[in-house]
Motif scaffolding. Structure first.
Motif, PDB file in Angstrom:
ATOM      1  N   ASP A  76      62.909  -9.510  -0.909  1.00 62.02           N
ATOM      2  CA  ASP A  76      61.334 -10.812  -1.294  1.00 62.02           C
ATOM      3  C   ASP A  76      60.314  -9.497  -1.255  1.00 62.02           C
ATOM      4  N   LEU A  77      60.671  -8.144  -0.553  1.00 62.30           N
ATOM      5  CA  LEU A  77      59.241  -7.303  -0.782  1.00 62.30           C
ATOM      6  C   LEU A  77      58.579  -6.738  -2.083  1.00 62.30           C
ATOM      7  N   VAL A  78      59.918  -6.652  -2.811  1.00 63.45           N
ATOM      8  CA  VAL A  78      59.706  -6.027  -4.151  1.00 63.45           C
ATOM      9  C   VAL A  78      59.567  -6.632  -4.648  1.00 63.45           C
ATOM     10  N   ALA A  79      60.269  -8.368  -4.719  1.00 65.98           N
ATOM     11  CA  ALA A  79      59.843  -9.271  -5.482  1.00 65.98           C
ATOM     12  C   ALA A  79      58.239  -9.720  -5.420  1.00 65.98           C
ATOM     13  N   ALA A  80      57.435  -9.367  -4.716  1.00 64.95           N
ATOM     14  CA  ALA A  80      56.655  -9.975  -4.351  1.00 64.95           C
ATOM     15  C   ALA A  80      55.914  -8.819  -4.824  1.00 64.95           C
ATOM     16  N   GLY A  81      56.077  -7.599  -4.890  1.00 64.72           N
ATOM     17  CA  GLY A  81      55.025  -6.553  -5.731  1.00 64.72           C
ATOM     18  C   GLY A  81      55.146  -6.324  -6.434  1.00 64.72           C
ATOM     19  N   LYS A  82      56.472  -6.622  -7.049  1.00 62.89           N
ATOM     20  CA  LYS A  82      56.986  -6.920  -8.826  1.00 62.89           C
ATOM     21  C   LYS A  82      56.080  -7.747  -9.257  1.00 62.89           C
ATOM     22  N   LYS A  83      55.839  -8.580  -8.691  1.00 64.10           N
ATOM     23  CA  LYS A  83      54.675  -9.676  -9.149  1.00 64.10           C
ATOM     24  C   LYS A  83      53.520  -9.827  -9.504  1.00 64.10           C
ATOM     25  N   ILE A  84      53.074  -9.732  -7.971  1.00 64.56           N
ATOM     26  CA  ILE A  84      51.570  -8.793  -8.371  1.00 64.56           C
ATOM     27  C   ILE A  84      51.457  -7.722  -9.194  1.00 64.56           C
ATOM     28  N   VAL A  85      51.884  -6.538  -9.786  1.00 66.11           N
ATOM     29  CA  VAL A  85      52.103  -5.641 -10.574  1.00 66.11           C
ATOM     30  C   VAL A  85      52.207  -6.671 -11.682  1.00 66.11           C
ATOM     31  N   ALA A  86      52.606  -7.115 -12.294  1.00 62.52           N
ATOM     32  CA  ALA A  86      53.121  -8.029 -13.268  1.00 62.52           C
ATOM     33  C   ALA A  86      52.056  -9.299 -13.493  1.00 62.52           C
ATOM     34  N   GLU A  87      51.265  -9.562 -12.277  1.00 62.38           N
ATOM     35  CA  GLU A  87      50.168 -10.176 -12.998  1.00 62.38           C
ATOM     36  C   GLU A  87      49.042  -9.954 -13.111  1.00 62.38           C
ATOM     37  N   ASP A 125      48.629  -1.617  -7.524  1.00 63.03           N
ATOM     38  CA  ASP A 125      50.040  -1.577  -5.962  1.00 63.03           C
ATOM     39  C   ASP A 125      50.094  -2.714  -6.001  1.00 63.03           C
ATOM     40  N   GLY A 126      51.871  -3.618  -6.259  1.00 63.97           N
ATOM     41  CA  GLY A 126      52.184  -4.367  -5.513  1.00 63.97           C
ATOM     42  C   GLY A 126      52.272  -4.384  -4.054  1.00 63.97           C
ATOM     43  N   PHE A 127      52.848  -2.705  -3.817  1.00 66.50           N
ATOM     44  CA  PHE A 127      53.732  -2.242  -2.265  1.00 66.50           C
ATOM     45  C   PHE A 127      53.018  -0.723  -2.645  1.00 66.50           C
ATOM     46  N   THR A 174      61.021   5.136  -1.715  1.00 63.45           N
ATOM     47  CA  THR A 174      61.253   6.148  -2.889  1.00 63.45           C
ATOM     48  C   THR A 174      61.582   5.546  -4.395  1.00 63.45           C
ATOM     49  N   ASP A 175      62.383   3.808  -4.222  1.00 65.68           N
ATOM     50  CA  ASP A 175      62.684   3.540  -5.258  1.00 65.68           C
ATOM     51  C   ASP A 175      61.609   2.677  -5.420  1.00 65.68           C
ATOM     52  N   LEU A 176      60.913   1.993  -4.465  1.00 65.09           N
ATOM     53  CA  LEU A 176      59.761   1.352  -4.532  1.00 65.09           C
ATOM     54  C   LEU A 176      58.594   1.864  -5.226  1.00 65.09           C
ATOM     55  N   VAL A 177      58.555   3.338  -6.215  1.00 67.59           N
ATOM     56  CA  VAL A 177      57.862   3.306  -7.175  1.00 67.59           C
ATOM     57  C   VAL A 177      58.908   3.722  -8.417  1.00 67.59           C
ATOM     58  N   THR A 178      60.064   4.558  -7.834  1.00 67.59           N
ATOM     59  CA  THR A 178      60.624   5.092  -9.279  1.00 67.59           C
ATOM     60  C   THR A 178      61.701   4.113  -9.661  1.00 67.59           C
ATOM     61  N   LYS A 179      61.855   2.996  -9.402  1.00 65.83           N
ATOM     62  CA  LYS A 179      63.288   2.333  -9.762  1.00 65.83           C
ATOM     63  C   LYS A 179      62.418   0.537  -9.572  1.00 65.83           C
ATOM     64  N   HIS A 180      61.792   0.322  -9.236  1.00 68.24           N
ATOM     65  CA  HIS A 180      60.773  -1.104  -8.656  1.00 68.24           C
ATOM     66  C   HIS A 180      59.470  -0.615  -9.379  1.00 68.24           C
ATOM     67  N   GLY A 181      59.059   0.036  -9.468  1.00 68.80           N
ATOM     68  CA  GLY A 181      57.437   0.469 -10.152  1.00 68.80           C
ATOM     69  C   GLY A 181      56.150  -0.897  -9.708  1.00 68.80           C
ATOM     70  N   VAL A 182      56.257  -1.231  -7.807  1.00 63.44           N
ATOM     71  CA  VAL A 182      55.218  -1.610  -7.476  1.00 63.44           C
ATOM     72  C   VAL A 182      54.423  -0.768  -7.235  1.00 63.44           C
ATOM     73  N   SER A 183      54.363   0.780  -7.334  1.00 61.54           N
ATOM     74  CA  SER A 183      53.282   1.407  -6.708  1.00 61.54           C
ATOM     75  C   SER A 183      53.030   2.945  -7.632  1.00 61.54           C
ATOM     76  N   ARG A 184      52.347   2.830  -7.899  1.00 58.59           N
ATOM     77  CA  ARG A 184      51.963   4.082  -9.032  1.00 58.59           C
ATOM     78  C   ARG A 184      52.665   5.277  -9.283  1.00 58.59           C
ATOM     79  N   LYS A 185      53.205   5.966  -9.926  1.00 57.57           N
ATOM     80  CA  LYS A 185      53.791   7.088 -10.066  1.00 57.57           C
ATOM     81  C   LYS A 185      52.718   8.485  -9.935  1.00 57.57           C
ATOM     82  N   SER A 186      51.776   7.670 -10.405  1.00 55.80           N
ATOM     83  CA  SER A 186      50.895   8.657  -9.923  1.00 55.80           C
ATOM     84  C   SER A 186      49.301   9.451  -8.600  1.00 55.80           C
TER      85      SER A 186
END
Length: 445
Positions: A188-199, A205-207, A255-267
């Motif tokens: 659920d946390l990943v899904a919420a983060g992705k939706k925030i970034v998308a919108e 940063d979604g999370f 680490t997947d929050l950044v590398t795989k799911h993109g819910v936080s900026r890699k920069s």
């Protein structure tokens, strides 16, 4: 300062030196530390005319002054002794303790941060109060998981006084607008983060990933939820646990929050909670791990644009949705100086101050979480405090070693490992194997 090696059955960090000589009355010294720890409760004239010196840390407000006046009056009533109370600003505490170590006057009883116990015990500066704790009915009501910082080599050297932990601060208005439910699982946390970034945009940063000075406050709940830990004291030395399945799973997810799911900026791999709070105030963060103190800061930094109605907290969820994930257990303690001239009288003060009545008042009136289950349950209906109270029930600590600060802050072992994975320089197994070796070297030096 170099400290002696410490073993413990639980976890925490390390910190400051502490003082030794107790001031107070000129009455004859009580028996040596530990010899009278199980003596019956003092009463009336037994300690009449004696004075106990107590240090409180911080700057008192009206509530704290009233608390201490009531506490010390009760102490006088039950023991016949007076209290010499001294307030020591937190920034000045180390200098005060250092001066005491050099031979100056120190307290009989003192308050301090609970992550300092290991360092103080290493300095042989605290009285073993194991038997005092065992003989105090109130202390038996404090959950066992909240005695981790205070227990060194199976002995108890301080009493927990008030606690704190972390939860997820989120944009409540965004959740409502985007029809996002409060996350109950990691998925659920990943899904919420992705939706925030998308919108809200890829610069949001979604999370938010925390890779800065307090990064392990954000990483640890995932590790502990997966059944992992940082290190354990085994066979007379520290053994790193970073390569074990539980730690790896939590680390991989973080680490997947950044590398795989993109819910936080890699920069933004070195931002800490202060940096993230500023971005939150500027509308660039949807969720991140922090404490309640950020609310005021964010309202000020946003110029009032983000107010109480637009943000709230929830407990970081366990992987399977079974409840809150364990988060870092912080807080303050009360302890007896080892060289106090009156151990028995000091023990009576600790039992009264950290007992159910005054211990609960100390926590509530000082902005901390009470340690007694009945009092903590009262926070369940408070929208701000409820997530912290629920998380605190399962809170944990970092390795209880004086060198943890070096691994966590100075060398930033886990922060470096996470960056190496996110930047593609190492795979997870290699990064954790290297970090585990470095962690063991630091903790066992």
């Amino acid at each position: 300062m170099k400290f002696a090696r410490i073993a413990t059955t639980t976890a925490t960090t390390a910190a400051l030196a502490l003082g030794l000589a107790a001031c107070g009355s000129s009455e004859p010294a009580a028996p040596a530390a530990g010899s009278d720890a199980t003596a019956p409760a003092a009463s009336g004239p037994k300690f009449a005319g004696q004075t106990l010196t107590v240090w409180r840390l911080g700057a008192p407000d009206e509530k704290q002054n009233k608390l201490m006046a009531d506490l010390n009056a009760k102490f006088k009533e039950t023991t016949g002794a007076d209290v010499k109370l001294q307030w020591v600003p937190w920034p000045d505490a180390q200098a005060k303790w250092t001066a005491a170590l050099a031979g100056g006057e120190g307290p009989d009883v003192t308050e301090f941060g609970n992550d300092q116990v290991a360092a103080w015990v290493a300095q042989d500066a605290l009285t073993d109060i194991t038997e005092v704790v065992k003989g105090a009915p109130d202390f038996q009501q404090i959950p066992q998981n909240l005695w981790g910082y205070e227990t060194v080599d199976g002995k108890i050297y301080a009493a927990p006084w008030g606690g704190g932990t972390r939860a997820v601060l989120y944009r409540k208005d965004w959740f409502e607008d985007l029809k996002i439910e409060v996350p109950k699982t990691w998925e659920d946390l990943v899904a919420a983060g992705k939706k925030i970034v998308a919108e809200k945009g890829k610069d949001v940063d979604g999370f938010a990933f925390n890779g800065g000075s307090d990064a392990n406050m954000s990483l640890s709940p995932f590790v502990w939820s997966a059944g992992g830990d940082f290190a354990a004291f085994e066979g007379g030395k520290w053994t790193g646990k970073l390569t074990e399945p539980g730690f790896k799973e939590g680390f991989q997810y973080y680490t997947d929050l950044v590398t795989k799911h993109g819910v936080s900026r890699k920069s933004a791999l070195t931002q800490n909670s202060v940096d993230i709070a500023t971005r939150f105030a500027n509308g660039k963060v949807g969720m991140y791990v922090t404490g309640g103190w950020d609310i005021t800061t964010i309202k000020e930094q946003s110029g009032g644009k983000i107010d109480d109605a637009k943000m709230s907290f929830f407990s970081l969820p366990a992987k399977d949705g079974s409840g809150p994930a364990p988060a870092f257990q912080g807080g303050n303690d009360i302890a007896i100086w080892k060289d106090t001239k009156n151990v028995e009288l000091s023990a009576e003060y600790v039992k009264l101050a950290a007992g159910k009545e005054f211990g609960t008042r100390y926590a509530k009136e000082g902005g901390l979480l009470p340690l007694y289950p009945e009092a903590l349950t009262e926070y369940a209906s408070d929208p701000v405090q409820a997530p912290f109270a629920e998380t605190f029930k399962v809170a944990k600590g970092f390795p209880n070693d004086t060198n943890w600060a070096e691994a966590n802050d100075t060398k930033a072992v886990l922060q470096s490992a996470a960056r190496s994975v996110i930047e593609g320089k190492k795979d997870v197994d290699t990064a954790l194997a290297d970090a585990n070796k470095e962690l063991e070297e630091i903790l066992n030096q």
